[in-house]
Design a protein around this motif. Structure first.
Motif, PDB file in Angstrom:
ATOM      1  N   VAL A  33       1.021  -0.990  -0.022  1.00 37.39           N
ATOM      2  CA  VAL A  33      -0.022  -0.014   0.042  1.00 37.39           C
ATOM      3  C   VAL A  33       0.893   1.482  -0.216  1.00 37.39           C
ATOM      4  O   VAL A  33       1.836   1.314   0.774  1.00 37.39           O
ATOM      5  CB  VAL A  33      -0.742   0.002   1.101  1.00 37.39           C
ATOM      6  CG1 VAL A  33      -1.982   1.255   1.174  1.00 37.39           C
ATOM      7  CG2 VAL A  33      -1.832  -1.258   1.209  1.00 37.39           C
ATOM      8  N   VAL A  34       0.850   2.104  -0.945  1.00 35.22           N
ATOM      9  CA  VAL A  34       1.508   3.320  -0.915  1.00 35.22           C
ATOM     10  C   VAL A  34       0.907   4.361  -0.039  1.00 35.22           C
ATOM     11  O   VAL A  34      -0.066   4.880  -0.017  1.00 35.22           O
ATOM     12  CB  VAL A  34       1.225   3.930  -2.381  1.00 35.22           C
ATOM     13  CG1 VAL A  34       2.113   5.263  -2.189  1.00 35.22           C
ATOM     14  CG2 VAL A  34       1.892   3.032  -3.447  1.00 35.22           C
ATOM     15  N   ILE A  35       1.895   4.672   0.955  1.00 31.96           N
ATOM     16  CA  ILE A  35       1.376   5.595   2.242  1.00 31.96           C
ATOM     17  C   ILE A  35       2.297   6.750   2.402  1.00 31.96           C
ATOM     18  O   ILE A  35       3.436   6.755   1.811  1.00 31.96           O
ATOM     19  CB  ILE A  35       1.348   4.694   3.363  1.00 31.96           C
ATOM     20  CG1 ILE A  35       2.499   4.410   3.744  1.00 31.96           C
ATOM     21  CG2 ILE A  35       0.257   3.906   3.353  1.00 31.96           C
ATOM     22  CD1 ILE A  35       2.574   3.580   5.058  1.00 31.96           C
ATOM     23  N   ALA A  36       1.834   8.011   3.065  1.00 35.50           N
ATOM     24  CA  ALA A  36       2.677   9.101   3.196  1.00 35.50           C
ATOM     25  C   ALA A  36       3.588   8.835   4.175  1.00 35.50           C
ATOM     26  O   ALA A  36       3.308   7.959   5.073  1.00 35.50           O
ATOM     27  CB  ALA A  36       1.740  10.198   3.371  1.00 35.50           C
ATOM     28  N   ALA A  37       4.778   9.599   4.190  1.00 36.74           N
ATOM     29  CA  ALA A  37       5.630   9.485   5.298  1.00 36.74           C
ATOM     30  C   ALA A  37       5.167   9.968   6.712  1.00 36.74           C
ATOM     31  O   ALA A  37       4.213  10.717   6.415  1.00 36.74           O
ATOM     32  CB  ALA A  37       6.918  10.251   4.829  1.00 36.74           C
ATOM     33  N   PRO A  38       5.577   9.641   7.613  1.00 29.37           N
ATOM     34  CA  PRO A  38       4.814  10.302   9.111  1.00 29.37           C
ATOM     35  C   PRO A  38       5.189  11.726   9.004  1.00 29.37           C
ATOM     36  O   PRO A  38       6.114  12.129   8.747  1.00 29.37           O
ATOM     37  CB  PRO A  38       5.595   9.595  10.016  1.00 29.37           C
ATOM     38  CG  PRO A  38       7.147   9.153   9.317  1.00 29.37           C
ATOM     39  CD  PRO A  38       6.528   8.592   7.899  1.00 29.37           C
ATOM     40  N   ALA A  39       4.087  12.484   9.454  1.00 26.60           N
ATOM     41  CA  ALA A  39       4.145  13.853   9.426  1.00 26.60           C
ATOM     42  C   ALA A  39       5.049  14.004  10.860  1.00 26.60           C
ATOM     43  O   ALA A  39       5.665  15.274  11.011  1.00 26.60           O
ATOM     44  CB  ALA A  39       2.729  14.116  10.023  1.00 26.60           C
ATOM     45  N   LEU A  40       5.161  13.231  11.795  1.00 30.80           N
ATOM     46  CA  LEU A  40       5.922  13.399  12.943  1.00 30.80           C
ATOM     47  C   LEU A  40       7.068  12.274  13.034  1.00 30.80           C
ATOM     48  O   LEU A  40       6.698  11.116  13.059  1.00 30.80           O
ATOM     49  CB  LEU A  40       5.016  13.383  14.137  1.00 30.80           C
ATOM     50  CG  LEU A  40       5.575  13.087  15.683  1.00 30.80           C
ATOM     51  CD1 LEU A  40       6.210  14.678  15.831  1.00 30.80           C
ATOM     52  CD2 LEU A  40       4.753  13.039  16.792  1.00 30.80           C
ATOM     53  N   ASP A  41       8.253  12.563  13.266  1.00 32.69           N
ATOM     54  CA  ASP A  41       9.340  11.738  13.310  1.00 32.69           C
ATOM     55  C   ASP A  41      10.400  11.976  14.391  1.00 32.69           C
ATOM     56  O   ASP A  41      10.093  13.033  14.990  1.00 32.69           O
ATOM     57  CB  ASP A  41      10.034  11.778  11.891  1.00 32.69           C
ATOM     58  CG  ASP A  41      10.579  10.151  11.466  1.00 32.69           C
ATOM     59  OD1 ASP A  41      10.726   9.321  12.573  1.00 32.69           O
ATOM     60  OD2 ASP A  41      11.065  10.019  10.604  1.00 32.69           O
ATOM     61  N   GLU A  42      11.215  11.058  14.657  1.00 32.14           N
ATOM     62  CA  GLU A  42      12.152  11.208  15.550  1.00 32.14           C
ATOM     63  C   GLU A  42      13.120  12.208  14.936  1.00 32.14           C
ATOM     64  O   GLU A  42      13.532  11.995  13.703  1.00 32.14           O
ATOM     65  CB  GLU A  42      12.713   9.861  16.134  1.00 32.14           C
ATOM     66  CG  GLU A  42      11.913   9.078  16.875  1.00 32.14           C
ATOM     67  CD  GLU A  42      13.023   7.813  17.458  1.00 32.14           C
ATOM     68  OE1 GLU A  42      12.829   7.590  18.695  1.00 32.14           O
ATOM     69  OE2 GLU A  42      13.691   7.332  16.677  1.00 32.14           O
ATOM     70  N   ILE A  43      13.730  12.915  15.775  1.00 29.89           N
ATOM     71  CA  ILE A  43      15.021  13.558  15.449  1.00 29.89           C
ATOM     72  C   ILE A  43      16.105  13.094  16.193  1.00 29.89           C
ATOM     73  O   ILE A  43      16.112  13.489  17.341  1.00 29.89           O
ATOM     74  CB  ILE A  43      14.802  15.105  15.199  1.00 29.89           C
ATOM     75  CG1 ILE A  43      13.595  15.759  14.500  1.00 29.89           C
ATOM     76  CG2 ILE A  43      16.231  16.004  15.102  1.00 29.89           C
ATOM     77  CD1 ILE A  43      13.397  16.896  14.595  1.00 29.89           C
ATOM     78  N   SER A  44      17.323  12.425  15.739  1.00 27.34           N
ATOM     79  CA  SER A  44      18.084  11.915  16.525  1.00 27.34           C
ATOM     80  C   SER A  44      19.683  12.056  16.076  1.00 27.34           C
ATOM     81  O   SER A  44      19.894  11.982  14.801  1.00 27.34           O
ATOM     82  CB  SER A  44      17.822  10.208  16.808  1.00 27.34           C
ATOM     83  OG  SER A  44      19.008   9.797  17.359  1.00 27.34           O
ATOM     84  N   GLN A  45      20.588  12.444  16.634  1.00 25.66           N
ATOM     85  CA  GLN A  45      21.970  12.580  16.270  1.00 25.66           C
ATOM     86  C   GLN A  45      22.521  11.125  16.723  1.00 25.66           C
ATOM     87  O   GLN A  45      23.940  10.981  16.300  1.00 25.66           O
ATOM     88  CB  GLN A  45      22.597  13.813  16.896  1.00 25.66           C
ATOM     89  CG  GLN A  45      21.852  14.871  16.355  1.00 25.66           C
ATOM     90  CD  GLN A  45      22.040  15.011  14.755  1.00 25.66           C
ATOM     91  OE1 GLN A  45      23.049  14.994  14.229  1.00 25.66           O
ATOM     92  NE2 GLN A  45      20.725  15.563  14.509  1.00 25.66           N
ATOM     93  N   ALA A  46      22.163  10.286  17.445  1.00 23.88           N
ATOM     94  CA  ALA A  46      22.444   8.935  17.540  1.00 23.88           C
ATOM     95  C   ALA A  46      23.102   8.131  16.396  1.00 23.88           C
ATOM     96  O   ALA A  46      22.156   8.175  15.345  1.00 23.88           O
ATOM     97  CB  ALA A  46      21.708   8.245  18.387  1.00 23.88           C
ATOM     98  N   HIS A  47      23.766   7.291  16.418  1.00 23.95           N
ATOM     99  CA  HIS A  47      24.091   6.481  15.255  1.00 23.95           C
ATOM    100  C   HIS A  47      23.537   4.894  15.473  1.00 23.95           C
ATOM    101  O   HIS A  47      23.978   4.057  14.555  1.00 23.95           O
ATOM    102  CB  HIS A  47      25.583   6.490  14.968  1.00 23.95           C
ATOM    103  CG  HIS A  47      26.057   7.740  14.431  1.00 23.95           C
ATOM    104  ND1 HIS A  47      25.874   8.146  13.174  1.00 23.95           N
ATOM    105  CD2 HIS A  47      26.637   8.956  15.030  1.00 23.95           C
ATOM    106  CE1 HIS A  47      26.384   9.217  13.068  1.00 23.95           C
ATOM    107  NE2 HIS A  47      26.970   9.637  14.172  1.00 23.95           N
ATOM    108  N   SER A  48      23.016   4.717  16.546  1.00 20.03           N
ATOM    109  CA  SER A  48      22.595   3.315  16.963  1.00 20.03           C
ATOM    110  C   SER A  48      21.004   3.259  17.704  1.00 20.03           C
ATOM    111  O   SER A  48      21.097   4.131  18.843  1.00 20.03           O
ATOM    112  CB  SER A  48      23.640   2.417  17.376  1.00 20.03           C
ATOM    113  OG  SER A  48      22.907   1.154  17.597  1.00 20.03           O
ATOM    114  N   GLU A  49      20.132   2.685  17.229  1.00 20.77           N
ATOM    115  CA  GLU A  49      18.886   2.543  17.967  1.00 20.77           C
ATOM    116  C   GLU A  49      18.270   1.430  17.530  1.00 20.77           C
ATOM    117  O   GLU A  49      18.417   0.673  16.579  1.00 20.77           O
ATOM    118  CB  GLU A  49      17.939   3.859  17.472  1.00 20.77           C
ATOM    119  CG  GLU A  49      16.398   3.883  18.278  1.00 20.77           C
ATOM    120  CD  GLU A  49      15.798   5.000  17.681  1.00 20.77           C
ATOM    121  OE1 GLU A  49      14.310   4.895  17.865  1.00 20.77           O
ATOM    122  OE2 GLU A  49      16.420   5.944  17.412  1.00 20.77           O
TER     123      GLU A  49
END
Length: 233
Positions: A33-49
């Motif tokens: 299903v083609v869906i839009a990207a999330p309007a709210l997302d994380e902003i992180s400078q970490a390199h591992s999650e």
């Protein structure tokens, strides 16, 4: 698919006896299903999650995320239940609280949690199926996100609300947000199953199309070489 039947077929596959003629007993792959990207997302400078996704049989979910750029590791396993029942034979009974899940370790500077959610909802599984996925049924095949932080919880809740409001699926999303109770890696023979058994009928019918849909819909996110558990690519 009745779990005992799936266990039987898995045993035959391990013995090399299941042929392509069995493929049609496994149903068909879910459509992307083609869906839009999330309007709210994380902003992180970490390199591992780390994130944990449940969406039906873990072979296909693992296979999809292993082909996403920025994913360092995707491990099949069990989440939602106790340590002493985190075994395939027990989880397949459907009464342990576990869901077949995939623990994804990723670099948020290359691919965000929200982008992984977009792939999860779009191509990795059908989030409108309750306690089943494709040919498999039972609570162990439920759609669930085992959130690892309040921020993941916030992003996932907002995205589900966004997608439901847009009515992109035609039916409500049934994906559950569950708190992390521990992740338990699955048995070695389940790891990298899609890569190691590309001719296994269940993989051909249900899972290889998901990887193809990832490449088609998200070419900028796709990597040809999978991030394997064994031998670590």
């Amino acid at each position: 698919m009745h779990t005992s039947f799936k266990r039987l077929l898995l045993g035959l596959a391990m013995a090399g006896v299941v042929g392509q003629c069995w493929a049609f007993s496994f149903g068909r792959s879910e459509e992307p299903v083609v869906i839009a990207a999330p309007a709210l997302d994380e902003i992180s400078q970490a390199h591992s999650e780390t994130a944990v996704f449940a969406g039906g049989c873990f072979w296909g979910v693992q296979g999809v995320f292993q082909h996403v750029k920025g994913v360092h590791r995707a491990v099949s396993g069990y989440a939602g239940g106790a340590a002493d029942t985190a075994r395939y034979e027990r989880v397949s009974d459907g009464d342990t609280g576990h869901a077949e899940s995939v623990q994804v370790t990723f670099d948020p500077t290359q691919v965000s949690y929200g982008s992984l959610l977009q792939i999860y909802f779009s191509v990795a599984h059908d989030p409108t199926e309750l306690d089943r996925q494709g040919p498999d049924s039972g609570t162990q095949y439920r759609s669930a996100l085992f959130v690892q932080s309040p921020e993941q919880q916030r992003v996932a809740q907002a995205y589900i609300a966004q997608l439901d409001a847009a009515h992109v699926f035609g039916k409500p999303i049934v994906t559950r947000l569950e708190h992390d109770k521990g992740f338990y890696p699955a048995e070695d023979y389940h790891q990298d199953f899609l890569t190691e058994h590309p001719a296994y009928p269940y993989i051909v019918v249900n899972d290889l199309p998901k990887v193809a849909h990832l490449k088609q819909l998200y070419p900028q996110r796709y990597q040809e070489q999978p991030a394997l558990v064994k031998g670590g690519s």
